[in-house]
Write a protein that holds these residues in place. Structure first.
Motif, PDB file in Angstrom:
ATOM      1  N   ASP A   1       0.688  -1.113   0.068  1.00 52.12           N
ATOM      2  CA  ASP A   1      -0.107   0.095  -0.145  1.00 52.12           C
ATOM      3  C   ASP A   1       0.805   1.808   0.108  1.00 52.12           C
ATOM      4  O   ASP A   1       2.384   1.315   0.970  1.00 52.12           O
ATOM      5  N   TYR A   2       0.525   2.346  -0.864  1.00 52.14           N
ATOM      6  CA  TYR A   2       2.053   3.306  -0.895  1.00 52.14           C
ATOM      7  C   TYR A   2       1.027   5.065  -0.941  1.00 52.14           C
ATOM      8  O   TYR A   2      -0.672   4.805  -0.935  1.00 52.14           O
TER       9      TYR A   2
ATOM     10  N   SER B   1       2.004  -5.775   3.705  1.00 56.56           N
ATOM     11  CA  SER B   1       1.986  -6.513   4.100  1.00 56.56           C
ATOM     12  C   SER B   1       2.072  -7.700   3.511  1.00 56.56           C
ATOM     13  O   SER B   1       2.095  -7.905   2.436  1.00 56.56           O
TER      14      SER B   1
ATOM     15  N   SER C   1       9.801   4.605   3.337  1.00 57.65           N
ATOM     16  CA  SER C   1       9.863   5.608   3.369  1.00 57.65           C
ATOM     17  C   SER C   1      10.803   6.118   1.854  1.00 57.65           C
ATOM     18  O   SER C   1      11.846   5.785   2.118  1.00 57.65           O
TER      19      SER C   1
ATOM     20  N   ILE D   1      13.305  -3.381   5.577  1.00 55.59           N
ATOM     21  CA  ILE D   1      12.290  -3.923   6.507  1.00 55.59           C
ATOM     22  C   ILE D   1      12.736  -4.805   7.295  1.00 55.59           C
ATOM     23  O   ILE D   1      12.866  -5.731   6.428  1.00 55.59           O
TER      24      ILE D   1
ATOM     25  N   LEU E   1       7.250  -1.879  12.486  1.00 58.53           N
ATOM     26  CA  LEU E   1       6.237  -1.016  11.478  1.00 58.53           C
ATOM     27  C   LEU E   1       6.736  -1.817  10.322  1.00 58.53           C
ATOM     28  O   LEU E   1       8.231  -1.390  10.012  1.00 58.53           O
ATOM     29  N   LYS E   2       5.984  -1.969   9.486  1.00 56.69           N
ATOM     30  CA  LYS E   2       5.868  -3.027   8.144  1.00 56.69           C
ATOM     31  C   LYS E   2       6.421  -1.366   7.210  1.00 56.69           C
ATOM     32  O   LYS E   2       5.794  -1.688   6.382  1.00 56.69           O
ATOM     33  N   SER E   3       7.074  -0.545   7.517  1.00 57.29           N
ATOM     34  CA  SER E   3       6.669   0.336   6.397  1.00 57.29           C
ATOM     35  C   SER E   3       8.407   1.175   6.276  1.00 57.29           C
ATOM     36  O   SER E   3       8.844   1.220   6.929  1.00 57.29           O
TER      37      SER E   3
ATOM     38  N   SER F   1       5.744   6.628   0.366  1.00 51.66           N
ATOM     39  CA  SER F   1       6.164   5.899   1.661  1.00 51.66           C
ATOM     40  C   SER F   1       4.878   3.936   1.650  1.00 51.66           C
ATOM     41  O   SER F   1       3.712   4.673   0.418  1.00 51.66           O
TER      42      SER F   1
ATOM     43  N   ASN G   1       3.238   1.191   2.735  1.00 54.86           N
ATOM     44  CA  ASN G   1       3.540   0.122   3.514  1.00 54.86           C
ATOM     45  C   ASN G   1       3.115  -1.576   3.078  1.00 54.86           C
ATOM     46  O   ASN G   1       2.916  -1.517   2.392  1.00 54.86           O
TER      47      ASN G   1
END
Ligand SMILES: *[C@@H]1O[C@H](CO)[C@@H](O)[C@H](O)[C@H]1NC(C)=O
Ligand SMILES: *[C@@H]1O[C@H](CO)[C@@H](O)[C@H](O)[C@H]1NC(C)=O
Ligand SMILES: *[C@@H]1O[C@H](CO)[C@@H](O)[C@H](O)[C@H]1NC(C)=O
Ligand SMILES: *[C@@H]1O[C@H](CO)[C@@H](O)[C@H](O)[C@H]1NC(C)=O
Length: 477
Positions: free
Chosen positions: A189-190, A204, A242, A232, A238-240, A200, A202
């Motif tokens: 997801d961006y 999952s 930038s 990551i 936090l699976k994120s 940024s 994410n």
């Protein structure tokens, strides 16, 4: 009829199921031999052993009976599952044979793994001629690997050998897709922060204790790196990440993959329709008078030089200026007139960019004045230039048919054209263009009335008038 449909549905289900076949699970890999034969294996990498000896005459050449290959999944609690080849060979025991060598060669990477299977000696003598099955499943393989498996005797007797090619299941297999890390591509997801030029991301749906990579790339034939990739860590909560970008190009993609060999990659290319930014890349070199355009992304486009008409809503193509990318888009000896523009045409529409519209390049002007039955044509220019003048009959919007009166003139001079009565009409135009360049905009002064009123082209500088209008793009559909 109904029966037919049912048969078709059944067939579809059967075909679909073939990708979902169940792969047997193991917890430990190993070697086993049937018939109570004792055997043990050790890894072998002795390439020189591959030279073969002549087989003794007493040895049957069909001593190796069969070889079967399949895949098993090895799953141990607490670590990711892996794929292994399950090789089953059968042979007749013989006193000349001490064991088997089984090798697997990856045809993709050329890497090989071999094992040496030894039979306990005394027993094999007693069991001479007995058929025995050997099963070995310790060769680890990757998803969708193309494998070549060979089985030879020890000692290696010539012509006593079996081999087979094998394709390991790919991620479409439901077991492989669900349990093998390389198939767990994750979900991205961006969010684009245009002010900071940051995307940024994410992540999952992947093995949460494994490292994961995310990168930005420009998709040409392959997706080419744009800057560093981000990691990551498996232990990050936090699976994120930038990622910084310089331009939101249509070929900019976000790619993510698990940090395991041959991992499946997930790719998002969310800006593919934002082609407008591509047309900004026009470069003019005053020293060579060259106008060129280089795309930052591959795009199906036809490029033309064109003359922007007075109404600014149409750009007439300049003859012989059409180029189709990936052909090089480069025009040498180009007139820097504000109305000389570049037109980009794709399936989505047309865009016109006028690189000289901002008034910083030398422009030229054409004016006419009527004196008795003569039309005088003047040219002014900040630089030395030569011009051609033509009287033409504008029968269609885009074409002006020559009436055969051609004149050459240099800047500062003027040319007089004698107009006859029948040439007085609203469709008659005077056209002028530069002849000291390869690509010039033909300017036209039309509506030459009888009674010979003076006409001038534009009021003041057309370059100035255009500046405001042409700063932004025109989208012509
Ligand atoms: C990513 O995750 C954070 C924290 O859960 C959330 O605030 C943010 O909205 C997410 N961004 C996207 C693009 O999903
Ligand atoms: C781009 O445009 C095409 C056609 O209009 C559309 O099908 C596609 O979903 C668009 N792509 C994106 C990423 O918006
Ligand atoms: C365009 O190309 C054609 C064929 O190559 C040529 O005959 C014609 O003279 C060219 N026109 C111009 C304006 O250069
Ligand atoms: C210009 O073209 C029109 C339409 O084809 C024609 O009727 C007219 O006679 C032409 N004028 C001249 C001066 O040739």
């Amino acid at each position: 009829m109904m029966i037919n449909i049912h048969v078709q549905i059944l067939l579809i289900i059967l075909l679909w199921n073939s990708d979902c076949q169940i792969i047997p699970r193991i917890e430990e890999c190993g070697l086993s031999c049937s018939q109570g034969v004792h055997c043990k294996s050790k890894p072998s990498s002795d390439i020189f052993n591959s030279f073969c000896h002549a087989a003794p005459t007493s040895l049957s050449s069909t001593i190796l009976k069969s070889m079967k290959i399949s895949t098993v999944i090895k799953c141990v609690q607490g670590s990711p599952c892996s794929l292994h080849l399950n090789i089953k060979g059968s042979l007749s025991l013989d006193e000349n044979i001490r064991g088997l060598e089984i090798c697997s060669l990856s045809l993709d990477t050329q890497q090989s793994q071999c094992t040496n299977v030894r039979f306990a000696r005394k027993k094999s003598k007693m069991l001479n001629g007995k058929k025995v099955q050997v099963q070995f499943n310790c060769f680890e393989v990757n998803v969708a690997q193309h494998i070549y498996v060979t089985m030879k005797t020890v000692p290696n007797y010539c012509d006593v050998k079996m081999s087979q090619e094998y394709y390991v299941e790919d991620c479409k297999n439901s077991d492989v897709g669900k349990y093998i890390p390389a198939c767990l591509a994750g979900k991205l997801d961006y969010n684009v922060e245009r002010a900071k030029k940051i995307i940024s991301v994410n992540v999952s749906n992947f093995l949460r204790d494994q490292d994961y990579y995310v990168r930005l790339c420009h998709k040409w034939f392959t997706c080419e790196d744009v800057g560093q990739f981000a990691v990551i860590k498996g232990k990050d909560a936090l699976k994120s990440v930038s990622l910084k970008y310089s331009q939101l190009l249509p070929c900019l993609c976000i790619e993510g993959w698990l940090a395991v060999p041959d991992a499946r990659r997930i790719q998002l290319c969310p800006f593919e329709n934002d082609t407008k930014v591509l047309w900004d890349n026009i470069v003019y070199n005053p020293a060579t008078q060259t106008l060129a355009w280089e795309p930052a992304c591959p795009v199906l486009v036809t490029v033309n030089l064109c003359r922007l008409t007075k109404s600014n809503d149409h750009c007439e193509d300049i003859q012989n200026s059409s180029k189709h990318f990936p052909e090089k888009v480069k025009y040498s000896r180009v007139d820097t007139h504000p109305r000389l523009c570049m037109k980009f045409t794709t399936k989505q529409g047309s865009w016109v960019k006028c690189p000289f519209a901002h008034g910083e390049f030398p422009a030229w002007k054409m004016r006419t004045a009527a004196v008795a039955d003569q039309i005088q044509v003047f040219f002014t220019s900040q630089t030395k230039a030569h011009f051609s003048v033509l009287v033409c009959n504008k029968t269609q919007l885009a074409s002006c048919d020559s009436l055969g009166m051609h004149h050459s003139v240099s800047v500062g001079d003027s040319v007089s054209i004698t107009m006859s009565q029948e040439m007085c009409g609203s469709t008659i135009c005077i056209q002028g263009w530069r002849t000291d360049v390869d690509y010039s905009v033909p300017l036209q002064i039309c509506d030459i009335h009888c009674g010979f009123r003076g006409h001038t082209y534009g009021n003041g500088s057309p370059a100035k008038a255009m500046t405001h209008r042409m700063k932004s793009m025109h989208s012509l559909h």
